[in-house]
Enzyme design. Structure first.
Site, PDB file in Angstrom:
ATOM      1  N   LYS A 200       0.852  -1.188   0.000  1.00 50.09           N
ATOM      2  CA  LYS A 200       0.000   0.000   0.000  1.00 50.09           C
ATOM      3  C   LYS A 200       0.891   1.242   0.000  1.00 50.09           C
ATOM      4  O   LYS A 200       1.798   1.371   0.821  1.00 50.09           O
ATOM      5  CB  LYS A 200      -0.895  -0.015   1.245  1.00 50.09           C
ATOM      6  CG  LYS A 200      -1.916   1.099   1.314  1.00 50.09           C
ATOM      7  CD  LYS A 200      -2.791   0.922   2.559  1.00 50.09           C
ATOM      8  CE  LYS A 200      -3.809   2.035   2.684  1.00 50.09           C
ATOM      9  NZ  LYS A 200      -4.645   1.874   3.907  1.00 50.09           N
TER      10      LYS A 200
ATOM     11  N   HIS B  83      -0.178   4.470   0.368  1.00 48.39           N
ATOM     12  CA  HIS B  83      -0.714   5.593   1.136  1.00 48.39           C
ATOM     13  C   HIS B  83      -1.072   5.117   2.547  1.00 48.39           C
ATOM     14  O   HIS B  83      -0.950   3.938   2.857  1.00 48.39           O
ATOM     15  CB  HIS B  83      -1.949   6.177   0.443  1.00 48.39           C
ATOM     16  CG  HIS B  83      -3.077   5.195   0.304  1.00 48.39           C
ATOM     17  ND1 HIS B  83      -3.097   4.243  -0.692  1.00 48.39           N
ATOM     18  CD2 HIS B  83      -4.206   5.012   1.034  1.00 48.39           C
ATOM     19  CE1 HIS B  83      -4.197   3.516  -0.576  1.00 48.39           C
ATOM     20  NE2 HIS B  83      -4.878   3.954   0.471  1.00 48.39           N
TER      21      HIS B  83
END
Length: 235
Positions: free
Chosen positions: A111, A113
């Protein structure tokens, strides 16, 4: 060759689990093509533990087997994707039984963010138990062990629902494949390669025992084909 770490005799818990899996429609009989391309007379699909009651009962079987195994672990790790739900459910059940342990799981893709990274949940620390549904070729379990070690923790074992007790490969004679290696099941291969104990709720031998006890039940008609399959592909 030493006795595989996963070898054990059948017991009431295993028989109860097989009956539960059959009743839930998770363990089915018919004609199925396995990942190895074999025509199997039975199929175990843990994705069909698809409601709260079935998932809770499944977690109870995992927790009871883990407690009985006396395997020491500090936390649980669930490999994406099926392992995520299993790890969470088993952590809840262990806590209900008085053994509260943290759990974590991984994403398939990092991921970029928010918190970022590949890992979600508690930090990987100490002795980490990997929980998944089955072991086929063992690739995902090796990846999980590498990920755990890279985080500074130590994989200590693997828990699965069903051990099919069949050869992981029919590749004897192929380059890089030793004859002895080709005779190992996925579970035995993982135990040997990673040095980890594999804890199983039930095995193909348990399934055969269950079918043999169904003399007055339509399920008994599946016994000869499952027996023949084990003779051909079993370890």
């Amino acid at each position: 060759m030493s006795t595989p770490l996963s070898t054990r005799t059948s017991d009431a818990l295993a028989q109860d689990f097989v009956a539960f899996a059959v009743d839930a429609g998770v363990l089915r009989f018919g004609e199925f093509t396995t990942k190895a391309g074999r025509q199997s007379p039975y199929f175990f699909n843990a994705g069909l533990f698809d409601d709260g009651a079935k998932l809770g009962r499944l977690a109870e079987f995992y927790a009871r087997r883990l407690i009985a195994s006396n395997l020491a672990f500090d936390m649980i790790f669930g490999p994406a994707y099926k392992g995520i739900t299993l790890a969470a459910a088993v952590a809840v059940e262990l806590a209900r039984l008085g053994r509260n342990v943290p759990y974590a799981y991984n994403r398939k893709e990092a991921k970029a963010h928010g918190e970022g990274g590949m890992l979600v949940g508690a930090p990987l620390r100490g002795r980490v138990l990997v929980i998944d549904d089955v072991i086929t070729d063992g690739a995902s379990k090796r990846e999980a062990a590498e990920l755990i070690r890279a985080a500074g923790a130590e994989p200590c074992g693997i828990a699965i629902a069903l051990d099919r007790q069949e050869r992981a490969s029919d590749a004897a004679g192929e380059p890089g494949v030793q004859a002895e290696e080709s005779r190992l099941s996925g579970v035995q291969s993982v135990e040997r390669a990673l040095g980890l104990k594999v804890v199983t709720i039930a095995t193909l031998a348990d399934l055969l025992q269950y079918l043999a006890a169904q003399a007055d039940n339509e399920l008994s008609r599946h016994l000869p084909r499952v027996e023949a399959y084990r003779v051909r592909y079993g370890v």
